[in-house]
Design an enzyme around this catalytic site. Structure first.
Site, PDB file in Angstrom:
ATOM      1  N   GLU A   1     -20.611 -16.964  20.484  1.00 46.91           N
ATOM      2  CA  GLU A   1     -19.383 -16.764  19.694  1.00 46.91           C
ATOM      3  C   GLU A   1     -18.152 -16.938  20.575  1.00 46.91           C
ATOM      4  O   GLU A   1     -17.149 -17.515  20.144  1.00 46.91           O
ATOM      5  CB  GLU A   1     -19.373 -15.370  19.042  1.00 46.91           C
ATOM      6  CG  GLU A   1     -20.418 -15.183  17.974  1.00 46.91           C
ATOM      7  CD  GLU A   1     -20.383 -16.261  16.897  1.00 46.91           C
ATOM      8  OE1 GLU A   1     -19.298 -16.537  16.364  1.00 46.91           O
ATOM      9  OE2 GLU A   1     -21.447 -16.819  16.593  1.00 46.91           O
TER      10      GLU A   1
ATOM     11  N   TRP B   1     -17.217 -20.360  20.623  1.00 42.09           N
ATOM     12  CA  TRP B   1     -16.485 -20.908  19.461  1.00 42.09           C
ATOM     13  C   TRP B   1     -14.987 -20.894  19.749  1.00 42.09           C
ATOM     14  O   TRP B   1     -14.240 -21.773  19.309  1.00 42.09           O
ATOM     15  CB  TRP B   1     -16.773 -20.106  18.188  1.00 42.09           C
ATOM     16  CG  TRP B   1     -17.965 -20.616  17.428  1.00 42.09           C
ATOM     17  CD1 TRP B   1     -19.205 -20.065  17.393  1.00 42.09           C
ATOM     18  CD2 TRP B   1     -18.017 -21.793  16.584  1.00 42.09           C
ATOM     19  NE1 TRP B   1     -20.026 -20.825  16.580  1.00 42.09           N
ATOM     20  CE2 TRP B   1     -19.332 -21.880  16.075  1.00 42.09           C
ATOM     21  CE3 TRP B   1     -17.088 -22.766  16.228  1.00 42.09           C
ATOM     22  CZ2 TRP B   1     -19.728 -22.917  15.218  1.00 42.09           C
ATOM     23  CZ3 TRP B   1     -17.485 -23.790  15.376  1.00 42.09           C
ATOM     24  CH2 TRP B   1     -18.790 -23.861  14.883  1.00 42.09           C
TER      25      TRP B   1
ATOM     26  N   TRP C   1      -5.253 -30.686  -4.053  1.00 42.75           N
ATOM     27  CA  TRP C   1      -4.967 -29.248  -3.980  1.00 42.75           C
ATOM     28  C   TRP C   1      -4.001 -28.845  -5.078  1.00 42.75           C
ATOM     29  O   TRP C   1      -3.231 -29.675  -5.583  1.00 42.75           O
ATOM     30  CB  TRP C   1      -4.338 -28.894  -2.623  1.00 42.75           C
ATOM     31  CG  TRP C   1      -5.155 -29.229  -1.423  1.00 42.75           C
ATOM     32  CD1 TRP C   1      -4.875 -30.194  -0.496  1.00 42.75           C
ATOM     33  CD2 TRP C   1      -6.370 -28.609  -0.989  1.00 42.75           C
ATOM     34  NE1 TRP C   1      -5.838 -30.210   0.490  1.00 42.75           N
ATOM     35  CE2 TRP C   1      -6.771 -29.247   0.207  1.00 42.75           C
ATOM     36  CE3 TRP C   1      -7.164 -27.582  -1.489  1.00 42.75           C
ATOM     37  CZ2 TRP C   1      -7.922 -28.898   0.910  1.00 42.75           C
ATOM     38  CZ3 TRP C   1      -8.311 -27.225  -0.798  1.00 42.75           C
ATOM     39  CH2 TRP C   1      -8.685 -27.884   0.383  1.00 42.75           C
TER      40      TRP C   1
ATOM     41  N   ASN D   1     -15.249 -11.259  10.412  1.00 38.10           N
ATOM     42  CA  ASN D   1     -15.441 -12.715  10.368  1.00 38.10           C
ATOM     43  C   ASN D   1     -16.132 -13.186   9.089  1.00 38.10           C
ATOM     44  O   ASN D   1     -15.734 -14.177   8.481  1.00 38.10           O
ATOM     45  CB  ASN D   1     -16.236 -13.164  11.591  1.00 38.10           C
ATOM     46  CG  ASN D   1     -16.474 -14.663  11.578  1.00 38.10           C
ATOM     47  OD1 ASN D   1     -15.530 -15.440  11.578  1.00 38.10           O
ATOM     48  ND2 ASN D   1     -17.733 -15.076  11.540  1.00 38.10           N
TER      49      ASN D   1
ATOM     50  N   TRP E   1      -5.586 -25.171   2.315  1.00 37.85           N
ATOM     51  CA  TRP E   1      -5.997 -24.274   3.397  1.00 37.85           C
ATOM     52  C   TRP E   1      -4.821 -23.870   4.284  1.00 37.85           C
ATOM     53  O   TRP E   1      -4.812 -22.776   4.858  1.00 37.85           O
ATOM     54  CB  TRP E   1      -7.111 -24.912   4.243  1.00 37.85           C
ATOM     55  CG  TRP E   1      -6.733 -26.214   4.888  1.00 37.85           C
ATOM     56  CD1 TRP E   1      -6.888 -27.460   4.367  1.00 37.85           C
ATOM     57  CD2 TRP E   1      -6.120 -26.412   6.174  1.00 37.85           C
ATOM     58  NE1 TRP E   1      -6.412 -28.418   5.234  1.00 37.85           N
ATOM     59  CE2 TRP E   1      -5.941 -27.802   6.360  1.00 37.85           C
ATOM     60  CE3 TRP E   1      -5.714 -25.554   7.198  1.00 37.85           C
ATOM     61  CZ2 TRP E   1      -5.372 -28.349   7.512  1.00 37.85           C
ATOM     62  CZ3 TRP E   1      -5.143 -26.098   8.357  1.00 37.85           C
ATOM     63  CH2 TRP E   1      -4.989 -27.475   8.498  1.00 37.85           C
TER      64      TRP E   1
ATOM     65  N   TRP F   1     -10.031 -22.297   9.622  1.00 39.58           N
ATOM     66  CA  TRP F   1      -9.643 -22.661   8.243  1.00 39.58           C
ATOM     67  C   TRP F   1     -10.131 -24.067   7.918  1.00 39.58           C
ATOM     68  O   TRP F   1     -10.610 -24.335   6.816  1.00 39.58           O
ATOM     69  CB  TRP F   1      -8.123 -22.542   8.054  1.00 39.58           C
ATOM     70  CG  TRP F   1      -7.744 -21.151   7.653  1.00 39.58           C
ATOM     71  CD1 TRP F   1      -7.336 -20.138   8.470  1.00 39.58           C
ATOM     72  CD2 TRP F   1      -7.795 -20.592   6.329  1.00 39.58           C
ATOM     73  NE1 TRP F   1      -7.127 -18.995   7.744  1.00 39.58           N
ATOM     74  CE2 TRP F   1      -7.388 -19.247   6.426  1.00 39.58           C
ATOM     75  CE3 TRP F   1      -8.129 -21.095   5.074  1.00 39.58           C
ATOM     76  CZ2 TRP F   1      -7.324 -18.397   5.309  1.00 39.58           C
ATOM     77  CZ3 TRP F   1      -8.056 -20.261   3.964  1.00 39.58           C
ATOM     78  CH2 TRP F   1      -7.658 -18.931   4.088  1.00 39.58           C
TER      79      TRP F   1
HETATM   80  P1  FAD Z   1     -17.003 -11.005  17.914  1.00 42.90           P
HETATM   81  O1  FAD Z   1     -18.046 -11.328  16.910  1.00 42.90           O
HETATM   82  O2  FAD Z   1     -17.206  -9.801  18.723  1.00 42.90           O
HETATM   83  O3  FAD Z   1     -16.877 -12.302  18.830  1.00 42.90           O
HETATM   84  C1  FAD Z   1     -16.428 -12.245  20.192  1.00 42.90           C
HETATM   85  C2  FAD Z   1     -15.269 -13.191  20.393  1.00 42.90           C
HETATM   86  O4  FAD Z   1     -15.673 -14.538  20.160  1.00 42.90           O
HETATM   87  C3  FAD Z   1     -14.114 -12.952  19.446  1.00 42.90           C
HETATM   88  O5  FAD Z   1     -13.275 -11.908  19.894  1.00 42.90           O
HETATM   89  C4  FAD Z   1     -13.424 -14.307  19.439  1.00 42.90           C
HETATM   90  O6  FAD Z   1     -12.576 -14.462  20.555  1.00 42.90           O
HETATM   91  C5  FAD Z   1     -14.596 -15.268  19.579  1.00 42.90           C
HETATM   92  N1  FAD Z   1     -15.008 -15.754  18.263  1.00 42.90           N
HETATM   93  C6  FAD Z   1     -15.948 -15.230  17.451  1.00 42.90           C
HETATM   94  N2  FAD Z   1     -16.095 -15.999  16.341  1.00 42.90           N
HETATM   95  C7  FAD Z   1     -15.219 -17.015  16.462  1.00 42.90           C
HETATM   96  C8  FAD Z   1     -14.890 -18.134  15.651  1.00 42.90           C
HETATM   97  N3  FAD Z   1     -15.518 -18.385  14.487  1.00 42.90           N
HETATM   98  N4  FAD Z   1     -13.932 -18.974  16.076  1.00 42.90           N
HETATM   99  C9  FAD Z   1     -13.299 -18.769  17.255  1.00 42.90           C
HETATM  100  N5  FAD Z   1     -13.578 -17.729  18.068  1.00 42.90           N
HETATM  101  C10 FAD Z   1     -14.519 -16.861  17.682  1.00 42.90           C
HETATM  102  N6  FAD Z   1     -10.333 -15.698  15.467  1.00 42.90           N
HETATM  103  C11 FAD Z   1      -9.248 -15.449  16.207  1.00 42.90           C
HETATM  104  O7  FAD Z   1      -9.370 -14.993  17.347  1.00 42.90           O
HETATM  105  N7  FAD Z   1      -7.990 -15.690  15.731  1.00 42.90           N
HETATM  106  C12 FAD Z   1      -7.772 -16.185  14.467  1.00 42.90           C
HETATM  107  O8  FAD Z   1      -6.614 -16.391  14.081  1.00 42.90           O
HETATM  108  C13 FAD Z   1      -8.906 -16.427  13.653  1.00 42.90           C
HETATM  109  N8  FAD Z   1      -8.764 -16.881  12.375  1.00 42.90           N
HETATM  110  C14 FAD Z   1      -9.883 -17.111  11.601  1.00 42.90           C
HETATM  111  C15 FAD Z   1      -9.708 -17.601  10.302  1.00 42.90           C
HETATM  112  C16 FAD Z   1     -10.821 -17.831   9.490  1.00 42.90           C
HETATM  113  C17 FAD Z   1     -10.639 -18.387   8.104  1.00 42.90           C
HETATM  114  C18 FAD Z   1     -12.113 -17.561   9.987  1.00 42.90           C
HETATM  115  C19 FAD Z   1     -13.312 -17.808   9.128  1.00 42.90           C
HETATM  116  C20 FAD Z   1     -12.283 -17.104  11.270  1.00 42.90           C
HETATM  117  C21 FAD Z   1     -11.177 -16.870  12.106  1.00 42.90           C
HETATM  118  N9  FAD Z   1     -11.321 -16.392  13.430  1.00 42.90           N
HETATM  119  C22 FAD Z   1     -10.213 -16.173  14.194  1.00 42.90           C
HETATM  120  C23 FAD Z   1     -12.663 -16.262  14.054  1.00 42.90           C
HETATM  121  C24 FAD Z   1     -13.315 -14.881  13.927  1.00 42.90           C
HETATM  122  O9  FAD Z   1     -13.242 -14.423  12.607  1.00 42.90           O
HETATM  123  C25 FAD Z   1     -12.714 -13.838  14.853  1.00 42.90           C
HETATM  124  O10 FAD Z   1     -12.617 -14.330  16.157  1.00 42.90           O
HETATM  125  C26 FAD Z   1     -13.586 -12.578  14.874  1.00 42.90           C
HETATM  126  O11 FAD Z   1     -13.713 -12.048  13.574  1.00 42.90           O
HETATM  127  C27 FAD Z   1     -12.975 -11.543  15.792  1.00 42.90           C
HETATM  128  O12 FAD Z   1     -13.709 -10.341  15.748  1.00 42.90           O
HETATM  129  P2  FAD Z   1     -14.499  -9.847  17.036  1.00 42.90           P
HETATM  130  O13 FAD Z   1     -13.605  -9.891  18.216  1.00 42.90           O
HETATM  131  O14 FAD Z   1     -15.090  -8.541  16.660  1.00 42.90           O
HETATM  132  O15 FAD Z   1     -15.612 -10.983  17.156  1.00 42.90           O
END
Ligand code: FAD
Length: 466
Positions: free
Chosen positions: A272, A275, A303, A338, A356, A379
């Site tokens: 993750e 990502w 859209w 997420n 979006w 997005w």
């Molecule tokens: P954990 O599950 O603990 O993951 C650890 C770290 O991995 C996160 O802190 C983050 O830095 C990274 N990570 C995890 N999933 C993703 C992902 N899909 N994409 C990129 N990095 C990821 N994340 C943001 O940091 N900023 C945003 O503005 C953002 N906008 C989002 C918008 C949408 C529509 C979606 C579907 C996802 C978005 N995310 C965003 C990704 C993700 O939802 C969050 O990073 C995550 O929910 C953060 O929670 P956590 O730190 O507990 O994640």
């Protein structure tokens, strides 16, 4: 003061594992500065929730080091600071926002003109965008081979400790309170501090808590918004209160100490974190990512712009409990799980056919982790127009998603008091109950019909391309 260096802090608000700070400190006294630049990012200046976080993070940081706060165009402020302080070097951490490459070039030119040594450092990412390439020397556009290439590089070197610091006499700066970063009337962020501890210490605490309590459950539990099985590190990573290298190294250490017990959770978690890297590599490749679809054909998608419908979604009044719970959680806490982000985003772009970009904008303003790369890439992923995206025709059913990922309805009940008495069996489709809860809105659409309409819109887009 001749050997002093200016350290220009950006999204690296930490002392430990900060290459810019360490390099400057090794040379002599330091002048630490943070510049609030509302001009260079243009319409992507910090949103409301980000400003709230920034206020608290700077407050914590300034309690540790004599941070000079300045407001204005970065290079103009830097020129004055360099002239007034007589600093002989400038150190800063590289940033990857679409406007940053040009800004960093202007800053380099400024330093050359003033005879100041200019040093740009890495650290916001694990891997610089130029360093992960496929066999053809191209940027990966698909996540899985990208992550494999990252793992193949091996673990990063150990994180650096806080350096020995001495500080030069600095020019005076602004009063943080005068920046008005926190909302006043109304104070919509009143509940944020219950949920967050901005700053480097808060980031370390979040990491330790996650590794101790949640990593063991992460692989199977990370999709459950009713549980606390994710790290909540995203805003800390976004503001650089913790480095991805610190997170990576600590995770590896926890895995090693657990002798295999944490391997599944650890591997999934590191993926993750990648990502986030992937999003930045895509942004570097395609700087228009925040505004334009990566797949160009989606520019012609039919859209529907509808402010009233958008507002219903923003306020969590769609009548679909998992969607509304997510939107209300976002408003109350500045974050959304997420899985729920995927559900609400799918609902906006597929059930409602709203562009979006409107959803991404709302997230930009309301998320404490609003991030130009991760938000834009995610997005686009949901909308089906991203580089490595979920296909548009895969449309989430909000009822089934709710039943699967919030099976007891605890998450929905937490955020929708109108449904507090609804049993689990009906919580994700309360309109099917004989005594429908009156205070909660009826569903704003029929999901089956909306799905058919979305698939037709996709067909129309493709037909227009023929
Ligand atoms: P954990 O599950 O603990 O993951 C650890 C770290 O991995 C996160 O802190 C983050 O830095 C990274 N990570 C995890 N999933 C993703 C992902 N899909 N994409 C990129 N990095 C990821 N994340 C943001 O940091 N900023 C945003 O503005 C953002 N906008 C989002 C918008 C949408 C529509 C979606 C579907 C996802 C978005 N995310 C965003 C990704 C993700 O939802 C969050 O990073 C995550 O929910 C953060 O929670 P956590 O730190 O507990 O994640």
């Amino acid at each position: 003061m001749s050997n002093s260096s200016l350290v220009w802090f950006r999204q690296d608000l930490r002392q430990a594992d900060n290459a810019a700070l360490a390099a400057a400190a090794a040379k002599g006294p330091v002048i630490p500065v943070y510049i609030l630049d509302n001009e260079t990012p243009g319409e992507w200046r910090w949103g409301g929730a980000s400003r709230w976080w920034l206020h608290h993070s700077l407050q914590k940081f300034a309690a540790k080091i004599p941070l000079v706060l300045k407001r204005g165009r970065s290079e103009i402020v830097l020129e004055k600071l360099l002239r007034d302080s007589g600093a002989k070097a400038l150190h800063f951490t590289r940033d990857y926002a679409p406007w940053s490459a040009a800004l960093e070039q202007r800053v380099k030119a400024l330093c050359d003109r003033l005879g100041v040594a200019c040093h740009r450092h890495g650290g916001f990412l694990l891997h610089e965008p130029e360093t992960i390439r496929n066999g053809m020397g191209e940027v990966y556009k698909v996540y899985t081979p990208f992550s494999r290439a990252c793992f193949a590089k091996g673990d990063p070197p150990p994180a650096r400790p806080v350096p020995q610091l001495s500080f030069a006499v600095a020019p005076s700066g602004d009063d943080l309170a005068a920046w008005n970063l926190t909302p006043q009337k109304p104070d919509w962020a009143a509940g944020f501090l219950e949920n967050w501890q901005p700053g480097e210490a808060g980031a370390q605490q979040a990491l330790v808590k996650f590794l101790d309590d949640a990593l063991a459950h992460y692989a199977e539990g990370r999709d459950r918004p009713d549980k606390n099985f994710t790290s909540r590190l995203s805003p800390h990573l976004h503001w650089g209160e913790i480095s991805p290298r610190q997170v990576w190294t600590a995770t590896r250490q926890a895995m090693a100490a657990a002798h295999g017990r944490l391997d599944a959770g650890g591997e999934k978690f590191l993926k993750e974190v990648l990502w986030r890297e992937f999003s930045y590599h895509l942004l570097h490749l395609f700087p228009q990512l925040p505004d334009q679809p990566f797949k160009a054909e989606f520019a012609d998608f039919p859209w529907i712009e509808d402010r009233a419908v958008l507002k219903t979604w923003q306020k969590g009044q769609t009548g679909f409990p998992i969607v509304d719970a997510g939107m209300r959680e976002l408003w109350a806490t500045g974050i959304m799980h997420n899985r729920v982000r995927m559900i609400v985003a799918s609902f906006l772009v597929k059930d409602l056919l709203i562009p979006w970009q409107r959803g991404a904008r709302w997230f930009w303003d309301t998320l404490v982790d609003a991030d130009i790369a991760s938000n834009s890439a995610s997005w686009q992923w949901v909308a089906g127009c991203g580089a490595d995206a979920a296909p548009y025709y895969r449309i989430f059913n909000p009822v089934l998603q709710g039943q699967k990922f919030d099976p007891d309805g605890d998450y929905v009940r937490r955020w929708i008091p109108e449904l507090s008495d609804v049993p689990a069996v009906s919580i994700h489709a309360p309109w099917e109950m004989s005594n429908t809860p009156r205070a909660y809105p009826k569903p704003m659409l029929d999901h089956g019909a909306a799905r058919t309409r979305a698939l037709q819109a996709l067909k129309d887009m493709k037909r227009n391309l023929e």
